[in-house]
Design an enzyme around this catalytic site. Structure first.
Site, PDB file in Angstrom:
ATOM      1  N   LEU A   8      28.599  50.769  33.091  1.00 21.24           N
ATOM      2  CA  LEU A   8      28.656  50.031  34.353  1.00 21.24           C
ATOM      3  C   LEU A   8      30.054  50.033  34.951  1.00 21.24           C
ATOM      4  CD1 LEU A   8      26.456  46.897  33.513  1.00 21.24           C
ATOM      5  CD2 LEU A   8      25.840  48.812  34.976  1.00 21.24           C
ATOM      6  N   GLY A   9      31.065  50.054  34.091  1.00 21.51           N
ATOM      7  CA  GLY A   9      32.439  50.025  34.582  1.00 21.51           C
ATOM      8  C   GLY A   9      33.414  50.276  33.452  1.00 21.51           C
ATOM      9  N   THR A  50      32.263  48.352  30.154  1.00 24.45           N
ATOM     10  CA  THR A  50      31.042  47.556  30.228  1.00 24.45           C
ATOM     11  C   THR A  50      29.863  48.513  30.301  1.00 24.45           C
ATOM     12  OG1 THR A  50      32.188  45.778  31.393  1.00 24.45           O
ATOM     13  CG2 THR A  50      29.800  45.778  31.488  1.00 24.45           C
ATOM     14  N   GLY A  81      37.898  50.153  32.565  1.00 24.38           N
ATOM     15  CA  GLY A  81      39.276  49.926  32.973  1.00 24.38           C
ATOM     16  C   GLY A  81      40.191  50.068  31.779  1.00 24.38           C
ATOM     17  N   GLY A  82      41.436  49.694  31.970  1.00 23.31           N
ATOM     18  CA  GLY A  82      42.405  49.837  30.888  1.00 23.31           C
ATOM     19  C   GLY A  82      42.171  48.885  29.742  1.00 23.31           C
ATOM     20  N   PHE A  83      41.406  47.813  29.992  1.00 14.12           N
ATOM     21  CA  PHE A  83      41.196  46.818  28.953  1.00 14.12           C
ATOM     22  C   PHE A  83      39.889  47.016  28.196  1.00 14.12           C
ATOM     23  CE2 PHE A  83      43.772  44.706  32.217  1.00 14.12           C
ATOM     24  CZ  PHE A  83      44.868  44.354  31.455  1.00 14.12           C
ATOM     25  N   GLY A  84      38.919  47.628  28.815  1.00 19.26           N
ATOM     26  CA  GLY A  84      37.637  47.755  28.136  1.00 19.26           C
ATOM     27  C   GLY A  84      36.615  48.464  28.992  1.00 19.26           C
ATOM     28  N   ASP A  88      40.181  35.830  37.290  1.00 17.31           N
ATOM     29  CA  ASP A  88      39.971  37.134  37.934  1.00 17.31           C
ATOM     30  C   ASP A  88      38.923  37.053  39.044  1.00 17.31           C
ATOM     31  OD1 ASP A  88      40.558  39.788  38.328  1.00 17.31           O
ATOM     32  OD2 ASP A  88      39.284  40.528  36.723  1.00 17.31           O
ATOM     33  N   LYS A 131      30.176  44.348  26.625  1.00 16.41           N
ATOM     34  CA  LYS A 131      31.583  44.515  26.987  1.00 16.41           C
ATOM     35  C   LYS A 131      32.352  44.931  25.745  1.00 16.41           C
ATOM     36  CE  LYS A 131      31.643  41.320  30.848  1.00 16.41           C
ATOM     37  NZ  LYS A 131      31.936  42.380  31.822  1.00 16.41           N
TER      38      LYS A 131
END
Length: 532
Positions: free
Chosen positions: A26-27, A34, A29-32, A151, A50
């Site tokens: 689903l998505g 989904t 980024g640099g942190f994780g 966020d 996640k």
């Protein structure tokens, strides 16, 4: 020392914990990352996985990650609010950390804004005022538990399909955890902060500290972005530390004053909690409802594509349902529900400026129910009906309240008749059945079946069960119903059911008929599971 590379995304179809099957990403980024996954332990219910991606891959960092992850997840598990996806579990597998939460079907407010702008529009004052009122109780709930979202932005608010309510997603917990792991191995200048640039306030970006007023700041930024259609960097003056958003939007002075206080650069100058904002909004609500600015949305040109929203309703015979909303020019809202032939439908609009049309299962308007303000009548067939709302001609925007009620079919009293001289034998059309036996592979307890069914030839499945086993049958696709029977042919659950689940009382062969709602042939999908 060089660290091993980060693990790649999971392959689609991977099953974690013998329970969660990955459907798609689903998505990321640099942190994780989904993932959208199916929870095989909850009848293939969709859920969001996640995955936390620590900056380091050594054993020490992984161990610390597990400890912090469990602690923070325990805090998030306290959130029990209908407009927050429920956090369900955490687990570690193959040196990966995962958090499981409910999946929310719908569109983000970023997507909705993009659609508005494609039609030359932005969100109206009335719409964002309503959004604020719906989200403040959510923030009050989490702040009371010492949780700060960190966020908030149009990307992290979803308009849920099922009830058209805003849902707050993607709490900053995963990002905050990743930040801690990175900070322990970085200099202060390298440490990463949580929050989107432009949306997060200065104290959060510069120090990493966040307060309830920090969330209120980000919520106000979200509102002015929806109002203006411009990004924060275009609206905020870095030199004077002042927001210049009002040149791009028309709102009441009282509402602008509230938003500007929420946007104050210094935390102490803002509202300190949700209750203060709610009290301020309550004071101006009557003026907002009557404000000309609420109706100042430009009329779309003829060459702009229409915007259509749909929501499924569960209308139960004998009860009524009220739905409310705001309808703008070039927008259509569809409310769908399942009904049987002969049932009585009543539909009425409380306000002017909106018209309704009742569409039958064939997607055609039924008699006397096209572009009207109310309808009451007998439904001609069994299937999925749609009550379609459209603005009245010349109306740019209107609030509406729609009342729908469904009554059981009226069985007429038979009129005695004299026997005919030579009564003809009635012709009863008995449908044939295409029968298939479901056999589960070793180690499997569920399967997905699909095909086509019609009133003339229905699809039938046979399942061998033992006493005490639990059977689950769920329609996943198609306008069809289920007819489930025991080995003696007795109906376990009547027709017009889309989900049957229960423990069987005897061993034998059970029958599942998939029956179309309408007269035409339809494609379907059904999930069948057998459990101990």
């Amino acid at each position: 020392m060089n660290q091993p590379p980060l693990q790649p995304p999971l392959q689609l179809g991977t099953v974690l914990q013998n329970r969660y099957r990955v459907d798609r990403v689903l998505g990321q980024g640099g942190f994780g990352r989904t993932y959208l996954a199916e929870d095989l332990g909850r009848f293939n219910e969709l859920c969001a996985l996640k995955e936390l991606i620590p900056a380091q891959a050594d054993n020490y960092t992984l161990e610390k990650s597990q400890q912090l992850f469990q602690r923070e997840a325990a805090i998030l598990y306290q959130i029990q609010h209908p407009q927050v996806p429920q956090f369900r579990a955490t687990f570690e597998e193959d040196r990966r950390l995962f958090l499981v939460q409910d999946y929310v079907a719908g569109k983000t407010y970023r997507t909705l804004l993009d659609e508005y702008q494609a039609n030359g529009q932005t969100f109206s004052e009335a719409e964002v005022f309503h959004l604020l009122k719906q989200l403040l109780p959510v923030l009050a709930h989490i702040h009371a538990r010492g949780i700060i979202h960190r966020d908030i932005s149009p990307d992290n608010i979803i308009l849920r399909e099922s009830d058209a309510k805003p849902v707050l997603i993607d709490f900053g917990v995963v990002k905050e955890l990743a930040t801690r792991f990175q900070s322990s191995n970085s200099t202060p200048a390298q440490a990463t902060t949580v929050g989107k640039l432009g949306y997060a306030p200065s104290e959060q970006i510069q120090t990493g500290r966040a307060y309830p007023s920090s969330d209120l700041y980000a919520l106000a930024v979200t509102v002015v972005v929806l109002l203006t259609g411009r990004e924060p960097q275009e609206l905020f003056d870095d030199l004077t530390l002042v927001w210049h958003w009002q040149r791009w939007a028309t709102v009441m002075p009282g509402f602008a004053q509230i938003l500007n206080r929420m946007l104050s650069y210094k935390p102490n100058d803002r509202y300190q909690n949700v209750a203060e904002v709610a009290k301020a909004l309550q004071a101006i609500e009557p003026q907002i409802a009557q404000s000309p600015a609420a109706l100042a949305t430009p009329t779309p040109s003829l060459n702009q594509s229409p915007v259509i929203y749909s929501q499924a309703l569960n209308l139960v015979p004998g009860s009524s349902s009220d739905v409310t909303g705001s309808l703008r020019a070039n927008v259509t809202v569809n409310y769908t529900f399942v009904a049987e032939r002969g049932q009585q439908l009543s539909a009425a609009l409380a306000q002017e400026g909106v018209l309704l049309t009742v569409l039958g299962p064939d997607k055609q308007a039924i008699a006397d129910a096209s572009q009207v303000t109310s309808y009451q009548g007998t439904l001609p067939s069994t299937g999925i009906y749609t009550v379609q709302l459209t603005p009245a001609p010349g109306v740019d925007e209107s609030q509406y309240q729609l009342n729908l009620s469904l009554a059981s079919a009226v069985t007429p009293t038979p009129t005695p008749t004299l026997p005919a001289a030579s009564p003809a034998s009635p012709t009863v059309e008995v449908p044939t059945a295409e029968t298939e036996t479901i056999n589960f592979a070793e180690g499997q307890s569920r399967t997905q079946v699909s095909g086509r069914t019609s009133r003339q030839q229905i699809q039938r499945y046979l399942v061998n069960l033992e006493e005490g086993q639990q059977l689950s049958v769920i329609v996943t696709r198609g306008a069809v119903t289920l007819d489930v029977r025991d080995p003696d042919g007795n109906v376990l659950k009547g027709r017009n059911e889309f989900h049957w689940q229960g423990r069987v009382k005897r061993s034998g062969q059970y029958q599942i008929d998939v029956v179309p709602l309408a007269n035409n042939e339809v494609e379907f999908g059904v999930n069948v599971g057998v459990y101990k």
